[in-house]
Enzyme design. Structure first.
Site, PDB file in Angstrom:
ATOM      1  N   SER A   1       0.870  -1.176   0.000  1.00 51.37           N
ATOM      2  CA  SER A   1       0.000   0.000   0.000  1.00 51.37           C
ATOM      3  C   SER A   1       0.907   1.225   0.000  1.00 51.37           C
ATOM      4  O   SER A   1       2.037   1.161   0.521  1.00 51.37           O
ATOM      5  CB  SER A   1      -0.865   0.010   1.270  1.00 51.37           C
TER       6      SER A   1
ATOM      7  N   LYS B   1       1.715  -3.141   6.290  1.00 50.43           N
ATOM      8  CA  LYS B   1       2.028  -2.967   4.864  1.00 50.43           C
ATOM      9  C   LYS B   1       3.506  -2.605   4.679  1.00 50.43           C
ATOM     10  O   LYS B   1       4.120  -2.964   3.673  1.00 50.43           O
ATOM     11  CB  LYS B   1       1.104  -1.934   4.232  1.00 50.43           C
TER      12      LYS B   1
ATOM     13  N   TYR C   1      -2.312  -1.122  10.261  1.00 53.12           N
ATOM     14  CA  TYR C   1      -2.320  -1.302   8.808  1.00 53.12           C
ATOM     15  C   TYR C   1      -1.008  -0.799   8.207  1.00 53.12           C
ATOM     16  O   TYR C   1      -0.364  -1.491   7.404  1.00 53.12           O
ATOM     17  CB  TYR C   1      -3.508  -0.541   8.214  1.00 53.12           C
TER      18      TYR C   1
HETATM   19  P1  NAI Z   1     -11.729  -5.717  -0.316  1.00 53.67           P
HETATM   20  O1  NAI Z   1     -12.222  -5.557   1.069  1.00 53.67           O
HETATM   21  O2  NAI Z   1     -12.661  -5.496  -1.457  1.00 53.67           O
HETATM   22  O3  NAI Z   1     -11.071  -7.152  -0.518  1.00 53.67           O
HETATM   23  C1  NAI Z   1     -10.370  -7.820   0.492  1.00 53.67           C
HETATM   24  C2  NAI Z   1     -10.733  -9.291   0.426  1.00 53.67           C
HETATM   25  O4  NAI Z   1      -9.962  -9.983   1.391  1.00 53.67           O
HETATM   26  C3  NAI Z   1     -12.209  -9.549   0.754  1.00 53.67           C
HETATM   27  O5  NAI Z   1     -12.784 -10.376  -0.245  1.00 53.67           O
HETATM   28  C4  NAI Z   1     -12.158 -10.244   2.097  1.00 53.67           C
HETATM   29  O6  NAI Z   1     -13.215 -11.165   2.302  1.00 53.67           O
HETATM   30  C5  NAI Z   1     -10.805 -10.921   2.024  1.00 53.67           C
HETATM   31  N1  NAI Z   1     -10.290 -11.268   3.343  1.00 53.67           N
HETATM   32  C6  NAI Z   1     -10.264 -10.494   4.468  1.00 53.67           C
HETATM   33  N2  NAI Z   1      -9.749 -11.187   5.485  1.00 53.67           N
HETATM   34  C7  NAI Z   1      -9.426 -12.411   5.010  1.00 53.67           C
HETATM   35  C8  NAI Z   1      -8.862 -13.575   5.578  1.00 53.67           C
HETATM   36  N3  NAI Z   1      -8.533 -13.634   6.878  1.00 53.67           N
HETATM   37  N4  NAI Z   1      -8.664 -14.652   4.790  1.00 53.67           N
HETATM   38  C9  NAI Z   1      -9.008 -14.624   3.476  1.00 53.67           C
HETATM   39  N5  NAI Z   1      -9.564 -13.570   2.889  1.00 53.67           N
HETATM   40  C10 NAI Z   1      -9.763 -12.472   3.640  1.00 53.67           C
HETATM   41  O7  NAI Z   1     -10.491  -4.730  -0.413  1.00 53.67           O
HETATM   42  P2  NAI Z   1      -9.392  -4.466  -1.544  1.00 53.67           P
HETATM   43  O8  NAI Z   1      -9.245  -3.019  -1.631  1.00 53.67           O
HETATM   44  O9  NAI Z   1      -9.652  -5.254  -2.760  1.00 53.67           O
HETATM   45  O10 NAI Z   1      -8.109  -5.029  -0.797  1.00 53.67           O
HETATM   46  C11 NAI Z   1      -7.178  -5.887  -1.413  1.00 53.67           C
HETATM   47  C12 NAI Z   1      -5.787  -5.509  -0.930  1.00 53.67           C
HETATM   48  O11 NAI Z   1      -5.458  -4.209  -1.422  1.00 53.67           O
HETATM   49  C13 NAI Z   1      -5.621  -5.459   0.580  1.00 53.67           C
HETATM   50  O12 NAI Z   1      -4.413  -6.077   0.953  1.00 53.67           O
HETATM   51  C14 NAI Z   1      -5.553  -3.972   0.859  1.00 53.67           C
HETATM   52  O13 NAI Z   1      -4.842  -3.682   2.013  1.00 53.67           O
HETATM   53  C15 NAI Z   1      -4.872  -3.452  -0.388  1.00 53.67           C
HETATM   54  N6  NAI Z   1      -5.027  -2.033  -0.639  1.00 53.67           N
HETATM   55  C16 NAI Z   1      -6.250  -1.512  -0.940  1.00 53.67           C
HETATM   56  C17 NAI Z   1      -6.396  -0.153  -1.152  1.00 53.67           C
HETATM   57  C18 NAI Z   1      -7.726   0.464  -1.461  1.00 53.67           C
HETATM   58  O14 NAI Z   1      -7.807   1.714  -1.499  1.00 53.67           O
HETATM   59  N7  NAI Z   1      -8.772  -0.282  -1.732  1.00 53.67           N
HETATM   60  C19 NAI Z   1      -5.236   0.753  -1.083  1.00 53.67           C
HETATM   61  C20 NAI Z   1      -3.994   0.102  -0.787  1.00 53.67           C
HETATM   62  C21 NAI Z   1      -3.907  -1.248  -0.577  1.00 53.67           C
END
Ligand code: NAI
Length: 248
Positions: free
Chosen positions: A137, A154, A150
């Protein structure tokens, strides 16, 4: 050219957001995809969309990670690509955070990278190499407010990427990190909720963005596809911002 024909890919956090979009893009490029997530309904739906295989998995649990890798081996003959992407955020300062939330964020965001990577590395080495992509991130590099665990997690993912790339380069295993800026996913909506703001305000907050918008999951997915493919054969240990020159 980006071609993933016949490659076997594991994507975590594949039920929604960036993971789901990436599972879709990798499949479009010819990969067989195992989609791992705690969210069964979303994961099954995403697997149907991509023609991949869903495994319900809590990435912080070793047994669940083993089941994911076992499925990839039994169904698609191994793991060529691992996208360590599942992640969570808890909005709090160092003074406010509970020890439970601290441990949970570390388990989901970092422990998972260790658990899954060390399961797939021997398999990749046996097949002559592979590609691991971690999701960091922008906040893992420059920090951010009210998200102490967080940001710490990261930052660790970013540095684990470099360390893993050094250790496993000799096995022809490349390890890279994508660092998204604000991206329109459930996580951003969740952040807005935790701060008592509306998700729409977060999504529409484009006025001060250099490219006039925040990221879409597919923006990140296409970079992951490049890193997964042989088109990036000499890219390893890289930390790549995918943030539209954003300020997040
Ligand atoms: P999201 O919330 O849409 O997707 C995250 C997914 O991870 C969800 O499907 C959730 O069910 C799953 N998840 C959560 N805990 C879990 C566990 N213990 N085991 C298995 N699956 C689990 O969010 P997004 O944005 O797609 O996040 C994906 C990655 O991107 C994350 O690592 C996040 O930190 C990173 N990120 C996102 C940003 C944003 O602005 N959306 C910015 C920077 C990084």
């Amino acid at each position: 050219m980006i071609d993933l024909t016949g490659k076997s890919a594991v994507v975590t956090g594949a039920a929604s957001g960036i993971g789901r979009a990436t599972a879709g893009v990798l499949a479009e490029l010819g990969a067989h995809v195992v989609l791992a997530d705690v969210d069964k309904a979303g994961g099954e739906e995403a697997a149907k969309e991509t023609g991949g295989t869903f495994v319900r998995c809590d990435v912080s649990r070793r047994e669940d990670c083993e089941a994911v890798v076992r499925t990839a081996v039994e169904t698609y003959g191994g793991v060529d690509v691992l996208f360590n992407n599942a992640g969570i955020i808890r909005r709090s300062t160092v003074c406010e955070i509970t020890e439970e939330d601290w441990d949970l964020v570390m388990a989901v965001n970092i422990r998972s990278v260790m658990l899954l990577s060390r399961l797939v590395i021997p398999l990749m080495a046996e097949k002559g190499g592979g590609s691991i992509v971690n999701t960091g991130s922008g906040w893992g590099i420059k920090g951010g407010g009210q998200a102490i665990s967080y940001c710490a997690s990261k930052g660790a993912v970013v540095n684990m990427t470099r360390a893993m790339a050094i250790d496993h380069g000799p096995q022809n295993i490349r390890v890279n990190c994508v660092c998204p800026g604000d991206t329109a996913t459930g996580m951003l909506a969740d952040e807005a909720r935790q701060l008592g703001e509306s998700a729409d305000a977060f999504y529409d907050d484009a006025a001060d963005r250099p490219l006039g918008r925040i990221g879409q999951p597919r923006d990140i997915a296409q970079t992951v596809a490049f890193l997964a493919s042989d088109a990036s054969a000499f890219v390893s240990g890289a930390v790549i911002a995918v943030d539209g020159a954003g300020t997040a």
